[in-house]
Design a protein around this motif. Structure first.
Motif, PDB file in Angstrom:
ATOM      1  N   PRO A 184      -5.706 -24.916 -33.833  1.00 18.64           N
ATOM      2  CA  PRO A 184      -6.189 -23.406 -33.212  1.00 18.64           C
ATOM      3  C   PRO A 184      -7.115 -23.923 -32.095  1.00 18.64           C
ATOM      4  O   PRO A 184      -7.965 -24.707 -32.080  1.00 18.64           O
ATOM      5  N   ALA A 185      -7.387 -23.018 -31.396  1.00 16.34           N
ATOM      6  CA  ALA A 185      -8.334 -22.957 -30.326  1.00 16.34           C
ATOM      7  C   ALA A 185      -9.833 -22.495 -30.830  1.00 16.34           C
ATOM      8  O   ALA A 185     -10.981 -22.918 -30.200  1.00 16.34           O
ATOM      9  N   LEU A 186      -9.742 -21.708 -31.805  1.00 16.77           N
ATOM     10  CA  LEU A 186     -10.930 -21.006 -32.427  1.00 16.77           C
ATOM     11  C   LEU A 186     -10.464 -20.990 -33.840  1.00 16.77           C
ATOM     12  O   LEU A 186      -9.450 -20.761 -34.332  1.00 16.77           O
ATOM     13  N   VAL A 187     -11.607 -21.246 -34.565  1.00 15.49           N
ATOM     14  CA  VAL A 187     -11.538 -21.028 -35.992  1.00 15.49           C
ATOM     15  C   VAL A 187     -12.620 -19.823 -36.270  1.00 15.49           C
ATOM     16  O   VAL A 187     -13.997 -20.159 -36.094  1.00 15.49           O
ATOM     17  N   GLN A 188     -12.023 -18.676 -36.861  1.00  9.63           N
ATOM     18  CA  GLN A 188     -12.896 -17.614 -37.368  1.00  9.63           C
ATOM     19  C   GLN A 188     -13.286 -17.489 -38.763  1.00  9.63           C
ATOM     20  O   GLN A 188     -12.238 -17.526 -39.564  1.00  9.63           O
ATOM     21  N   VAL A 189     -14.493 -17.754 -39.234  1.00 10.48           N
ATOM     22  CA  VAL A 189     -14.873 -17.966 -40.634  1.00 10.48           C
ATOM     23  C   VAL A 189     -15.372 -16.702 -41.314  1.00 10.48           C
ATOM     24  O   VAL A 189     -16.456 -16.149 -40.660  1.00 10.48           O
TER      25      VAL A 189
ATOM     26  N   GLY B 109     -18.250 -14.674 -43.175  1.00  9.27           N
ATOM     27  CA  GLY B 109     -19.502 -15.071 -43.502  1.00  9.27           C
ATOM     28  C   GLY B 109     -20.534 -15.298 -42.677  1.00  9.27           C
ATOM     29  O   GLY B 109     -20.417 -15.180 -41.268  1.00  9.27           O
ATOM     30  N   ASN B 110     -21.616 -16.122 -43.100  1.00  9.17           N
ATOM     31  CA  ASN B 110     -22.485 -16.417 -42.049  1.00  9.17           C
ATOM     32  C   ASN B 110     -22.791 -18.074 -41.976  1.00  9.17           C
ATOM     33  O   ASN B 110     -23.962 -18.605 -41.442  1.00  9.17           O
ATOM     34  N   ARG B 111     -22.022 -18.889 -42.449  1.00  6.89           N
ATOM     35  CA  ARG B 111     -22.048 -20.146 -42.660  1.00  6.89           C
ATOM     36  C   ARG B 111     -20.698 -21.024 -42.281  1.00  6.89           C
ATOM     37  O   ARG B 111     -19.423 -20.349 -42.283  1.00  6.89           O
ATOM     38  N   LEU B 112     -20.851 -21.983 -41.344  1.00  8.27           N
ATOM     39  CA  LEU B 112     -19.579 -22.594 -40.999  1.00  8.27           C
ATOM     40  C   LEU B 112     -19.562 -24.152 -41.347  1.00  8.27           C
ATOM     41  O   LEU B 112     -20.352 -24.616 -41.623  1.00  8.27           O
ATOM     42  N   PRO B 113     -18.070 -24.218 -41.716  1.00 10.41           N
ATOM     43  CA  PRO B 113     -17.811 -25.621 -42.217  1.00 10.41           C
ATOM     44  C   PRO B 113     -17.950 -26.664 -40.944  1.00 10.41           C
ATOM     45  O   PRO B 113     -17.836 -26.155 -39.807  1.00 10.41           O
ATOM     46  N   VAL B 114     -18.191 -27.877 -40.983  1.00 14.03           N
ATOM     47  CA  VAL B 114     -18.203 -28.918 -39.872  1.00 14.03           C
ATOM     48  C   VAL B 114     -16.420 -28.995 -39.528  1.00 14.03           C
ATOM     49  O   VAL B 114     -15.833 -29.522 -40.271  1.00 14.03           O
ATOM     50  N   LEU B 115     -16.391 -28.637 -38.169  1.00 17.79           N
ATOM     51  CA  LEU B 115     -15.152 -28.793 -37.884  1.00 17.79           C
ATOM     52  C   LEU B 115     -15.047 -29.495 -36.440  1.00 17.79           C
ATOM     53  O   LEU B 115     -15.768 -29.491 -35.782  1.00 17.79           O
ATOM     54  N   ASP B 116     -13.680 -29.807 -36.053  1.00 15.97           N
ATOM     55  CA  ASP B 116     -13.603 -30.741 -34.924  1.00 15.97           C
ATOM     56  C   ASP B 116     -12.939 -29.640 -33.741  1.00 15.97           C
ATOM     57  O   ASP B 116     -12.384 -29.833 -32.766  1.00 15.97           O
ATOM     58  N   VAL B 117     -12.815 -28.312 -33.968  1.00 20.43           N
ATOM     59  CA  VAL B 117     -12.514 -27.124 -33.005  1.00 20.43           C
ATOM     60  C   VAL B 117     -13.664 -26.021 -33.100  1.00 20.43           C
ATOM     61  O   VAL B 117     -14.696 -26.191 -33.761  1.00 20.43           O
ATOM     62  N   ARG B 118     -13.656 -25.567 -32.069  1.00 23.69           N
ATOM     63  CA  ARG B 118     -14.652 -24.359 -31.841  1.00 23.69           C
ATOM     64  C   ARG B 118     -14.495 -23.341 -33.020  1.00 23.69           C
ATOM     65  O   ARG B 118     -13.589 -23.145 -33.440  1.00 23.69           O
ATOM     66  N   ALA B 119     -15.615 -23.049 -33.466  1.00 22.88           N
ATOM     67  CA  ALA B 119     -15.688 -21.964 -34.720  1.00 22.88           C
ATOM     68  C   ALA B 119     -16.816 -20.957 -34.568  1.00 22.88           C
ATOM     69  O   ALA B 119     -17.724 -21.283 -33.816  1.00 22.88           O
ATOM     70  N   GLU B 120     -16.553 -19.878 -35.171  1.00 30.59           N
ATOM     71  CA  GLU B 120     -17.566 -18.864 -35.295  1.00 30.59           C
ATOM     72  C   GLU B 120     -17.725 -18.063 -36.678  1.00 30.59           C
ATOM     73  O   GLU B 120     -16.616 -17.933 -37.091  1.00 30.59           O
ATOM     74  N   ALA B 121     -18.820 -17.746 -36.987  1.00 31.14           N
ATOM     75  CA  ALA B 121     -18.990 -17.239 -38.304  1.00 31.14           C
ATOM     76  C   ALA B 121     -18.924 -15.609 -38.047  1.00 31.14           C
ATOM     77  O   ALA B 121     -19.520 -15.149 -37.135  1.00 31.14           O
ATOM     78  N   VAL B 122     -18.471 -14.955 -39.019  1.00 30.59           N
ATOM     79  CA  VAL B 122     -18.071 -13.610 -38.732  1.00 30.59           C
ATOM     80  C   VAL B 122     -18.557 -12.867 -40.026  1.00 30.59           C
ATOM     81  O   VAL B 122     -17.669 -12.643 -41.036  1.00 30.59           O
ATOM     82  N   VAL B 123     -19.614 -12.317 -39.948  1.00 27.91           N
ATOM     83  CA  VAL B 123     -19.948 -11.445 -41.135  1.00 27.91           C
ATOM     84  C   VAL B 123     -19.262 -10.260 -41.453  1.00 27.91           C
ATOM     85  O   VAL B 123     -18.811  -9.551 -40.634  1.00 27.91           O
ATOM     86  N   GLY B 124     -18.516 -10.139 -42.714  1.00 30.68           N
ATOM     87  CA  GLY B 124     -17.728  -9.145 -42.791  1.00 30.68           C
ATOM     88  C   GLY B 124     -16.436  -9.248 -42.207  1.00 30.68           C
ATOM     89  O   GLY B 124     -15.510  -8.285 -42.169  1.00 30.68           O
TER      90      GLY B 124
END
Length: 205
Positions: A112-117, A119-134
């Motif tokens: 993926p180009a982006l990982v959306q997770v 909640g408010n915490r992110l795992p350590v990833l080698d791709v761009r990621a963002e936390a999404v509350v709710g």
């Protein structure tokens, strides 16, 4: 039941590195007193939208099962992963949850180009990621991930109930209900219980 790390992944015939793909990630099973924590990662196919995606907790079991099958059939790719009871007890539940999420993302056969997770915490990833509350109620791919994780975790509970019927896992899904706490008091903890969780530790004294 023998505990083990679980990873299952499928893919569509697209090249690794296809630009613009977005993966949704969510977990199930942080709160229960027993069993693995489960995470799922899903990349949906924009050309094959899935109607009815929502936060898995707001769907009936039958609806979750139907959507689970539809997601598996129509998503570009998905992966479901676990962190074991032993890992939960060794790392703590937050770090074990992030580990399961990393495993799920690593199991995707499309990058993926982006990982959306959720909640408010992110795992350590080698791709761009963002936390999404709710996010499980806002982002379709996260909703899909929440459904896959919840269905997998509920199926684990059904198997746990067959293996250890005295605890009632099929009914309470491992949560600390009055019935579960009474079973812990009567029978002590089994191999599936998280010994780092206070109600389980108390039953071992």
């Amino acid at each position: 039941m023998r505990l083990r790390n679980f990873l299952h992944a499928e893919q569509a015939p697209l090249d690794w590195g296809t630009p613009g793909l977005v993966a949704g990630v969510d977990e199930a099973g942080r709160g229960p007193l027993a069993g693995p924590v489960v995470a799922a990662a899903v990349i949906l196919d924009p050309d094959r939208p899935i109607a009815g995606l929502a936060d898995s907790k707001k769907l009936s079991p039958a609806r979750r099962e139907r959507l689970d099958a539809e997601i598996r059939a129509h998503a570009l790719c998905f992966a479901v992963a676990e962190a074991s009871v032993e890992e939960i007890d060794r790392l703590n539940i937050l770090q074990a949850t992030l580990l399961a999420m990393r495993r799920a993302v690593a199991g995707l056969r499309l990058r993926p180009a982006l990982v959306q997770v959720d909640g408010n915490r992110l795992p350590v990833l080698d791709v761009r990621a963002e936390a999404v509350v709710g996010g499980d109620a806002k982002v379709a791919a996260i909703s899909a991930a929440s459904i896959l994780a919840k269905v997998h975790r509920d199926r684990w509970c059904q198997q746990a109930d067959a293996d250890f019927p005295q605890y009632g896992f099929a009914a309470h899904k491992g949560y600390g209900t009055a019935a579960h706490l009474a079973a812990l008091s009567a029978h002590g903890a089994c191999a599936l219980h998280r010994r780092s969780f206070a109600p389980v530790a108390g039953a071992l004294r």
